[in-house]
Design a protein around this motif. Sequence first.
Motif, PDB file in Angstrom:
ATOM      1  N   ALA A 387     -45.175  58.327  33.945  1.00  0.00           N
ATOM      2  CA  ALA A 387     -43.939  57.511  34.869  1.00  0.00           C
ATOM      3  C   ALA A 387     -44.295  56.353  35.766  1.00  0.00           C
ATOM      4  CB  ALA A 387     -42.993  58.381  35.119  1.00  0.00           C
ATOM      5  N   SER A 388     -43.675  55.792  35.216  1.00  0.00           N
ATOM      6  CA  SER A 388     -44.273  54.119  36.873  1.00  0.00           C
ATOM      7  C   SER A 388     -44.915  53.425  36.891  1.00  0.00           C
ATOM      8  CB  SER A 388     -43.360  55.007  38.404  1.00  0.00           C
ATOM      9  OG  SER A 388     -42.437  55.340  37.661  1.00  0.00           O
ATOM     10  N   ASN A 389     -46.543  54.227  35.583  1.00  0.00           N
ATOM     11  CA  ASN A 389     -47.011  53.147  35.371  1.00  0.00           C
ATOM     12  C   ASN A 389     -47.511  51.591  34.475  1.00  0.00           C
ATOM     13  OD1 ASN A 389     -49.253  54.967  36.947  1.00  0.00           O
ATOM     14  ND2 ASN A 389     -50.356  55.608  35.263  1.00  0.00           N
ATOM     15  N   SER A 390     -46.066  51.705  33.781  1.00  0.00           N
ATOM     16  CA  SER A 390     -45.609  49.991  33.162  1.00  0.00           C
ATOM     17  C   SER A 390     -45.910  49.280  34.246  1.00  0.00           C
ATOM     18  CB  SER A 390     -44.771  50.432  31.801  1.00  0.00           C
ATOM     19  OG  SER A 390     -43.272  51.221  33.229  1.00  0.00           O
ATOM     20  N   LEU A 391     -44.847  49.258  35.170  1.00  0.00           N
ATOM     21  CA  LEU A 391     -44.251  47.679  36.184  1.00  0.00           C
ATOM     22  C   LEU A 391     -46.191  47.890  36.484  1.00  0.00           C
ATOM     23  CD1 LEU A 391     -41.069  48.364  37.611  1.00  0.00           C
ATOM     24  CD2 LEU A 391     -41.597  47.080  35.539  1.00  0.00           C
ATOM     25  N   LEU A 392     -46.292  48.893  36.992  1.00  0.00           N
ATOM     26  CA  LEU A 392     -47.946  48.723  38.169  1.00  0.00           C
ATOM     27  C   LEU A 392     -48.870  47.643  36.398  1.00  0.00           C
ATOM     28  CD1 LEU A 392     -50.765  48.520  40.108  1.00  0.00           C
ATOM     29  CD2 LEU A 392     -50.594  51.362  38.664  1.00  0.00           C
ATOM     30  N   GLU A 393     -49.087  48.642  35.253  1.00  0.00           N
ATOM     31  CA  GLU A 393     -49.740  47.774  34.933  1.00  0.00           C
ATOM     32  C   GLU A 393     -49.976  46.461  34.088  1.00  0.00           C
ATOM     33  OE1 GLU A 393     -51.036  49.064  30.428  1.00  0.00           O
ATOM     34  OE2 GLU A 393     -49.123  48.245  30.204  1.00  0.00           O
ATOM     35  N   ALA A 394     -48.425  46.137  34.291  1.00  0.00           N
ATOM     36  CA  ALA A 394     -47.517  44.622  33.631  1.00  0.00           C
ATOM     37  C   ALA A 394     -48.290  43.450  35.013  1.00  0.00           C
ATOM     38  CB  ALA A 394     -46.328  44.464  33.817  1.00  0.00           C
ATOM     39  N   MET A 395     -48.352  43.676  36.348  1.00  0.00           N
ATOM     40  CA  MET A 395     -48.786  43.010  37.290  1.00  0.00           C
ATOM     41  C   MET A 395     -50.267  42.910  37.332  1.00  0.00           C
ATOM     42  SD  MET A 395     -46.595  44.477  40.512  1.00  0.00           S
ATOM     43  CE  MET A 395     -47.083  45.577  40.419  1.00  0.00           C
ATOM     44  N   VAL A 396     -50.560  44.709  36.639  1.00  0.00           N
ATOM     45  CA  VAL A 396     -52.280  44.312  36.670  1.00  0.00           C
ATOM     46  C   VAL A 396     -52.718  43.195  35.482  1.00  0.00           C
ATOM     47  CG1 VAL A 396     -54.731  45.486  37.036  1.00  0.00           C
ATOM     48  CG2 VAL A 396     -52.759  46.329  38.220  1.00  0.00           C
ATOM     49  N   TYR A 397     -52.981  43.245  35.087  1.00  0.00           N
ATOM     50  CA  TYR A 397     -52.785  42.353  33.369  1.00  0.00           C
ATOM     51  C   TYR A 397     -52.243  40.979  33.843  1.00  0.00           C
ATOM     52  CZ  TYR A 397     -55.357  46.200  31.351  1.00  0.00           C
ATOM     53  OH  TYR A 397     -56.908  47.199  30.775  1.00  0.00           O
ATOM     54  N   ALA A 398     -51.898  40.728  33.857  1.00  0.00           N
ATOM     55  CA  ALA A 398     -50.566  39.134  34.419  1.00  0.00           C
ATOM     56  C   ALA A 398     -51.527  38.911  35.449  1.00  0.00           C
ATOM     57  CB  ALA A 398     -49.636  39.804  34.905  1.00  0.00           C
ATOM     58  N   HIS A 399     -52.516  39.604  36.462  1.00  0.00           N
ATOM     59  CA  HIS A 399     -53.514  39.065  37.855  1.00  0.00           C
ATOM     60  C   HIS A 399     -54.375  38.808  37.110  1.00  0.00           C
ATOM     61  CE1 HIS A 399     -55.143  38.376  41.764  1.00  0.00           C
ATOM     62  NE2 HIS A 399     -55.789  39.097  41.064  1.00  0.00           N
ATOM     63  N   ASN A 400     -54.913  39.341  35.310  1.00  0.00           N
ATOM     64  CA  ASN A 400     -55.989  39.812  35.246  1.00  0.00           C
ATOM     65  C   ASN A 400     -56.560  37.691  34.385  1.00  0.00           C
ATOM     66  OD1 ASN A 400     -56.524  41.637  37.021  1.00  0.00           O
ATOM     67  ND2 ASN A 400     -57.171  43.952  34.292  1.00  0.00           N
ATOM     68  N   ILE A 401     -55.509  37.932  33.528  1.00  0.00           N
ATOM     69  CA  ILE A 401     -54.747  36.577  32.964  1.00  0.00           C
ATOM     70  C   ILE A 401     -55.612  35.242  33.573  1.00  0.00           C
ATOM     71  CG2 ILE A 401     -53.963  35.405  31.172  1.00  0.00           C
ATOM     72  CD1 ILE A 401     -52.754  38.498  30.160  1.00  0.00           C
ATOM     73  N   PHE A 402     -54.419  35.373  34.718  1.00  0.00           N
ATOM     74  CA  PHE A 402     -54.409  34.967  35.771  1.00  0.00           C
ATOM     75  C   PHE A 402     -55.633  34.125  35.644  1.00  0.00           C
ATOM     76  CE2 PHE A 402     -54.646  34.236  39.889  1.00  0.00           C
ATOM     77  CZ  PHE A 402     -54.621  32.315  40.516  1.00  0.00           C
ATOM     78  N   LYS A 403     -56.906  35.487  36.254  1.00  0.00           N
ATOM     79  CA  LYS A 403     -57.915  34.833  37.221  1.00  0.00           C
ATOM     80  C   LYS A 403     -59.058  34.482  35.914  1.00  0.00           C
ATOM     81  CE  LYS A 403     -58.559  39.182  38.110  1.00  0.00           C
ATOM     82  NZ  LYS A 403     -59.977  40.674  38.736  1.00  0.00           N
ATOM     83  N   PHE A 404     -58.552  35.006  34.640  1.00  0.00           N
ATOM     84  CA  PHE A 404     -59.330  34.692  33.483  1.00  0.00           C
ATOM     85  C   PHE A 404     -59.370  33.600  33.219  1.00  0.00           C
ATOM     86  CE2 PHE A 404     -60.003  33.446  29.653  1.00  0.00           C
ATOM     87  CZ  PHE A 404     -61.110  33.454  29.427  1.00  0.00           C
ATOM     88  N   HIS A 405     -57.725  32.738  33.341  1.00  0.00           N
ATOM     89  CA  HIS A 405     -57.685  31.493  33.147  1.00  0.00           C
ATOM     90  C   HIS A 405     -57.719  30.319  34.776  1.00  0.00           C
ATOM     91  CE1 HIS A 405     -55.283  32.115  29.908  1.00  0.00           C
ATOM     92  NE2 HIS A 405     -55.091  31.134  30.045  1.00  0.00           N
ATOM     93  N   SER A 406     -58.013  30.662  35.934  1.00  0.00           N
ATOM     94  CA  SER A 406     -58.623  29.923  36.901  1.00  0.00           C
ATOM     95  C   SER A 406     -60.497  30.052  36.963  1.00  0.00           C
ATOM     96  CB  SER A 406     -58.419  30.874  38.368  1.00  0.00           C
ATOM     97  OG  SER A 406     -56.919  31.749  38.446  1.00  0.00           O
TER      98      SER A 406
END
Length: 518
Positions: A387-406
């Motif tokens: 429970a409540s891991n999904s919003l965390l996962e979404a933020m973390v992976y959005a950040h990782n994709i951002f870092k990759f593109h950076s």
Amino acid sequence: MIKADYLVIGSGIAGLTFSVKIAEKFPERNVVIVTKASEEESNTKYAQGGVAIVLNHEKDSFKKHVDDTLIAGDGLCSKEVVEMVVNEGPDRLKELLEWGANFDEDASGNLDLGKEGGHSEFRIVHHKDITGFEIEMALLKRVHQLPNITLLPHHFAIDLITNHHIKKLKPLEKGCYGAYVLNQKSGEIFTIKAKSTLLASGGIGRVYGHTTNPVIATGDGIAMAYRAKTKISDMEFVQFHPTALYDVRGDQSSFLISEAVRGFGAYLRDKNGHRFMPDYDDRAELASRDIVSQSIDSELKKSGETHVFLDCSHLDIDAFKAHFPNIYQKCLDNHIDIKTDWIPVVPASHYLCGGIDVDMDGKTSIKNLFSCGECTKTGLHGANRLASNSLLEAMVYAHNIFKFHSKNTLETFDLDIPDWDDKGTTIAKEHVIIQHNLKQLQAIMRDYVGIVRSDDRLKSAIKRLDLIYDEVEAFYKKSKITTSLCELRNMLNVAHLIVNQSIERKENKGGYFNIDNV
């Protein structure tokens, strides 16, 4: 044609977090967000419980959160992914606070941490019982402050543009170059040519009909990825929320009674008042969702009843109102006074633990195609989401994709992408075909591919789904595109993935239970 540096499909926490970060980092580049309903309509908006983040290091620890996640995932999580996501939690929360999201505080002014099923400590950061809505509004406010983001509400992504659309590309050079998009108000279908495409399209709850998800959750991103031959896995792990409000009218839009209500101390009872969860698990009502859902399903099969009850009558009602004002009011609207009445509840389709395979940078098996949020399989949830891991996962992976593109330059390509071709199609007059097949599809999934499955039911489901698929594909080929037709087609793709991957699984794990595997 619209040309975009970054195309984002979906406007929940995953898509918006990436969009804000990349637009701030590269103000000279443009971001286009496509979302099929109003800009705020997403699964994020309806997330009640909160975000699981370790903050109280005197009692809690990253290791405890990791261990809780691994236990819920029943041996199928990637420990490396779990540790990465859990460890990044505090930094991602800090960003949400900077963007203006507000969370409940205790009397001392510290964040008020809740506890939910499967968690060993209090670590759920929340805003009343509308946490997702609070986050969604904060993100949208920031999006509208950034001039290089274009947000297109009421636009439906029909299909990804891949190699088979472009004749001069070799079929083996798997790549994504944007998407074909339907303007739902004008009926126009146009091309968005993108250097990078992010699928953040949410869940699949409407495939089952009875669901806590909004009507938009039709698995569109997963279906588009599937048709583009992207790797997809763990689709058999559909999480059913144990406590959706049972509606005697048979309304398919099930209102969620948050996991946090059981964390607050509510009891599950049968119609005779027996508190049955201690019969199934030492954690009783705080067992993980798969166990609670399967326990309720067992009770209903034994009794023949349609629902069980959640008893809050022994709780501090004033404190309940303060923590769960939305739930309290919804119960009152349904003539349920929780001071004296038990809440009728039943499991409903809630969350998909599998989806589009991505690595830790959010990359899919197709070049220039990324994905994050509920439509992905990251390795965090394994066989069952904590429970409540999904919003965390979404933020973390959005950040990782951002870092990759950076760190990596965008690939430029000069390709002649053909316009959408609908020659020979006509405006469909028989919309009853869509609605009839949709109801059949949802009934098949509920009856044959629910909480408890069997080999015979899964084989029957395939036969019935194949008949619907053949009829819908024939209808699709001769008809002008509509959102409802595309959604039905997408849901059929998703249903086939769930059933076929269920048949392939020969061991019961987490949220997946087949009586023939016992």
